[in-house]
Design an enzyme around this catalytic site. Sequence first.
Site, PDB file in Angstrom:
ATOM      1  N   ILE A 132       0.994   5.095  -1.348  1.00  0.00           N
ATOM      2  CA  ILE A 132       0.280   4.614  -2.527  1.00  0.00           C
ATOM      3  C   ILE A 132      -1.196   5.003  -2.457  1.00  0.00           C
ATOM      4  O   ILE A 132      -1.801   5.380  -3.460  1.00  0.00           O
ATOM      5  CB  ILE A 132       0.398   3.077  -2.648  1.00  0.00           C
ATOM      6  N   GLU A 133      -1.761   4.907  -1.274  1.00  0.00           N
ATOM      7  CA  GLU A 133      -3.193   5.158  -1.116  1.00  0.00           C
ATOM      8  C   GLU A 133      -3.555   6.644  -1.224  1.00  0.00           C
ATOM      9  O   GLU A 133      -4.535   7.005  -1.858  1.00  0.00           O
ATOM     10  CB  GLU A 133      -3.671   4.613   0.240  1.00  0.00           C
ATOM     11  N   SER A 134      -2.773   7.503  -0.555  1.00  0.00           N
ATOM     12  CA  SER A 134      -3.204   8.905  -0.426  1.00  0.00           C
ATOM     13  C   SER A 134      -2.070   9.910  -0.397  1.00  0.00           C
ATOM     14  O   SER A 134      -2.322  11.099  -0.205  1.00  0.00           O
ATOM     15  CB  SER A 134      -4.004   9.056   0.868  1.00  0.00           C
TER      16      SER A 134
END
Length: 577
Positions: A132-134
């Site tokens: 989700i982040e990267s």
Amino acid sequence: MILKQRLKLIAACFFFAAPTTAVCQTAAFMVSTPSTATGTNASVAAQLDVQDANNALSAQKFNDADLWQRVRRGFVMEELNSPLVLQQEQWYATRPDYIQRFVDRGSKYLHHIVEEVEKRGMPTEVALLPIIESAFNPQAFSRAKAAGMWQFIPSTGKHFGLKQDWMADNRRDVLLSTDAALDYLQKLYGMFNSWELAFAAYNCGEGCVARAILKNQKKGLPTDYLSLNLPPETRNYVPKLIAVKNIVLSPGSYGIELEAVENRPYFAKVAAPEKIDTSLAARLAEMPEGEFATLNPAFIRPVANSGTGYFLVPYEKAQTFRSNLDLYRSLNGPMVSWQTVNARRGESIDAIAKRHGMTASYLRATNGALKEKQGKLTAAATIMVPITAQVQIINATFDQKVALKAALPTVTDVPLTETKIAQLAIPAVNQLAKLDEAPAQITSVAAPTTETPAPPGAHRVQRGETLFSVSKRYGVAIDQIKIFNAMKTNSVQVGQSLLLNGISTAEASPPTAAELMRVSAPAKAGSRKPSTYTVRSGDTLYAIAIKFTVELDDLLRWNKLSAKSVLQPGNKIRVTL
């Protein structure tokens, strides 16, 4: 009542911060032992020996060959009854190429993350958070200045011990950022007693979630994740995670073929010199520089100033790196070919680059964003530039290392101590020195020692293959293949038979002494250079000038080019008069 709730939250924050601080201090102690005279952290080296023994058994904890199955067994979060989850499932399900990209990237890091998550007793949904982040990109950088696989903003990164300076940004370090992220998530779970709220706070901050909770409490409303009034990005954040979890849990239900990830360590720690060119470190590990950077993304300059005392390399390359580094050191080769210079306000970027044998674009790429306007510095700056003489010495020493390694007797499963290097290297160096005088005495070249299974004896070049693709396919360094086959260039022909382990066959003979010397020693003053060179992908004018030991200005003049000229693969340029 509201004041009491605030005090409880603050008290919980401090209470749960204590153990995570202890974890940080323990981790810091493990990498803080002073360096030895050789520049390598002895404490780290000792830990790495233990790590190698432990990692060999780690995959045996589970019978699953596919790491995803291990991840599925650790899921604990309940279903989230929200149409936002369905929307996110549809988004991912219609983008199988995006899923494939994060699986490809994540296969390098996922095993380590799952191991750390399990050690702490956390749900394995946590291991999916970098998606989700990267999308598992450790070099990701956001508009909010968040960096790394776990996307720490500068202030939060510093709070959790992630050092950020001109040379390195530990928010991008694979091991340190993972430890910091798990510390932070454990703290957040302690504050809110809910993984949904912990993940939400990871996105928008604990203050954001705490204020939303207090607002609902004041109104007598529920305080679960779906009931809170959170920023739009945060309202979609947890549904994204749950959607990815559902796809991992049952990919076939979404028409997705989730590629298996091996349930074993992808990388290993190796003790690193105090300072070394990242390009040289990659060559010693016998891996492309870009791949080295994906495992060691914290280094943002061409010199790795290893405050941690270690590098990460693919597990099967660990002994290769150690042996090559020992051999390189035995030849007293320099580790660094870059220096810093101070540039004045108003100086031209083009002029600075030309003064140091670089193109302006290469200078910018090496030094990151510079404060400039119309090509001139708007503030004084410290700039990193190459030392041409050191580059040439490193290249010559590395070539000697390659030849020395090929000439050494094959030694399997025996670490190369300094005494062992001396015992093996002195006869080999003496033998190399005698090659010109007694070439007939050298009849074969032993295969280099590696930890990986030996490649087949030979490979026949197919259409579309290059020396690089053959090297990558069999895990044999390009320099070694060239030695085994007495090759002067990297060009190969369709149908050509390439030796891959230095063992002579009926169809191919080993390199002669004269051919070995051509690879192992720097060119003599009177030796002939090729008159032209065919540009390959990634080449720069500066790199070509270094390769053929010519001045950049001469190279530009001979080819009627400027420092801003863009080279295309396949171009032919003159490299000597």
